[in-house]
Design a protein around this motif. Structure first.
Motif, short mmCIF file in Angstrom:
data_model
loop_
_atom_site.label_atom_id
_atom_site.label_comp_id
_atom_site.label_asym_id
_atom_site.label_seq_id
_atom_site.Cartn_x
_atom_site.Cartn_y
_atom_site.Cartn_z
N PHE A 11 -10.92 9.72 29.84
CA PHE A 11 -9.93 10.96 28.79
C PHE A 11 -10.15 12.09 30.38
CE2 PHE A 11 -11.93 9.70 24.25
CZ PHE A 11 -10.57 8.54 24.59
N VAL A 305 -5.02 5.44 24.45
CA VAL A 305 -5.16 6.71 25.02
C VAL A 305 -3.91 7.07 26.03
CG1 VAL A 305 -6.80 8.58 25.27
CG2 VAL A 305 -7.39 7.08 22.93
N GLU A 312 -0.31 9.67 26.65
CA GLU A 312 -1.47 9.70 27.29
C GLU A 312 -1.91 11.72 27.14
OE1 GLU A 312 -3.25 7.84 31.06
OE2 GLU A 312 -1.77 9.17 31.49
N LEU A 315 -3.37 12.17 23.24
CA LEU A 315 -3.89 11.54 22.50
C LEU A 315 -5.44 11.68 22.61
CD1 LEU A 315 -2.16 8.03 22.27
CD2 LEU A 315 -2.95 9.79 20.48
N ALA A 316 -6.37 11.31 24.12
CA ALA A 316 -6.88 11.94 24.28
C ALA A 316 -8.67 13.24 23.42
CB ALA A 316 -7.52 12.47 25.89
N ALA A 319 -8.63 11.24 20.04
CA ALA A 319 -9.36 10.44 20.21
C ALA A 319 -11.34 10.91 20.01
CB ALA A 319 -9.42 9.91 21.41
#
Length: 327
Positions: A11, A305, A312, A315-316, A319
């Motif tokens: 991440f 992710v 990208e 999305l991290a 998450a």
């Protein structure tokens, strides 16, 4: 379903690759004249990366959170160096001046506002002076929230950036110990807007949504209502009618399409809400249902992710919210 060092590094590498990447870029920008035709790095010297302003803000939240949780990982030093050169008083003054423009009244409202407050909330957990420098911008958006709630007659339910409940959930975490006036305003407004609602039968997911309208509202009230009041409200909302039992992860057909890729975020934000709500429920079977649904949504989204920039670049953060949620 825990945040491992390996996942944290993945991440962090993704976020480091986009918070200072200016292009491609989607501006939320009102031009008052020819002089306002300027590139992102001049308009927003702190938050010019990550495709858009709000994604850059929560990309930085991701980086600072990972730095705090894994201070010994190799990426932590890179995060520190980049933050030191980014969160300067001079650059943040430009961001504040932009937000204070009369034509910026609706700039990033409310999604970016909520994330900026949440970023400041995280920055305050670090020893550096980043939080001190970000605070004037945070206070500006806190004041904007107070004014907004006085004129917002109805909540915005859509599962995208305009969703009211999601932004207020983030803002309330910031306000809880920093701004009692804002916290109380959020609690009062949220109770009026959502506490009498029951028997949800909405059609979701929408084709490009990354938030569940009903679970976003439930997550907000999980923080604003006493548990003894919240649990029966939540049961009457989505448990007693069987809605939650039928909730399955959204299917994502094309992750190179920025809008369709929102659905990975929906799976992650649903998992976050469900995991946060679990401790408030008194019945073991209800807790088990929420845990099972959250796990299914996380499993559907976590492998995606990283991989395509359209997901990208943001999305991290979602998450991370889900992985760090209460259990």
């Amino acid at each position: 379903m825990e945040l491992t060092r390996e996942t944290a590094a993945r991440f962090a590498q993704a976020a480091l690759g986009h918070v200072a990447r200016e292009y491609p870029h989607k501006l939320d920008h009102v031009m008052d004249g020819d002089a306002d035709v300027r590139p992102p790095r001049e308009l927003h010297p702190v938050f010019f990366g990550s495709f858009d302003w709000h994604s850059c803000v929560h990309g930085w939240w991701t980086l600072l959170t990972l730095r705090r949780l894994f201070p010994d990982m190799a990426e932590a030093a890179r995060i520190t160096d980049l933050a030191e050169s980014t969160f300067t008083a001079e650059k943040l003054a430009v961001e504040l001046a932009y937000a204070q423009r009369p034509s910026a009244r609706g700039f990033e409202r409310p999604y970016g506002w909520g994330w900026l407050l949440y970023l400041h909330h995280e920055a305050a957990r670090h020893d550096e002076k980043w939080a001190e420098r970000v605070e004037p911008l945070a206070r500006h958006f806190a004041d904007r929230f107070k004014a907004y709630l006085t004129v917002l007659t109805y909540p915005v339910f859509v599962g995208t950036h305009y969703n009211t409940a999601f932004a207020l959930t983030l803002a309330r975490q910031w306000a809880n110990k920093r701004d009692p006036e804002l916290r109380d305003a959020i609690d009062a407004w949220s109770t009026r807007a959502f506490a009498s609602r029951t028997d949800y039968r909405g059609w979701e997911p929408g084709g490009d949504e990354f938030l569940s309208p009903v679970l976003s509202a439930a997550l907000l009230l999980r923080h604003t209502l006493p548990h003894a009041q919240f649990a029966p409200w939540f049961a009457a909302l989505v448990l007693d009618n069987g809605w939650l039992a039928t909730l399955d992860p959204a299917s994502v057909s094309d992750r190179s399409d920025g809008k369709i890729a929102h659905l990975d975020g929906l799976n992650l934000s649903r998992a976050w809400a469900l995991r946060e709500i679990v401790p408030t429920l008194s019945h073991a079977e209800d807790r088990a249902l929420l845990q099972q649904k959250a796990a299914a949504h996380l499993e559907a989204a976590l492998p995606h992710v990283t991989g395509d920039y359209m997901g990208e670049h943001w999305l991290a953060s979602f998450a991370l919210l889900a992985l760090l949620a209460s259990e």
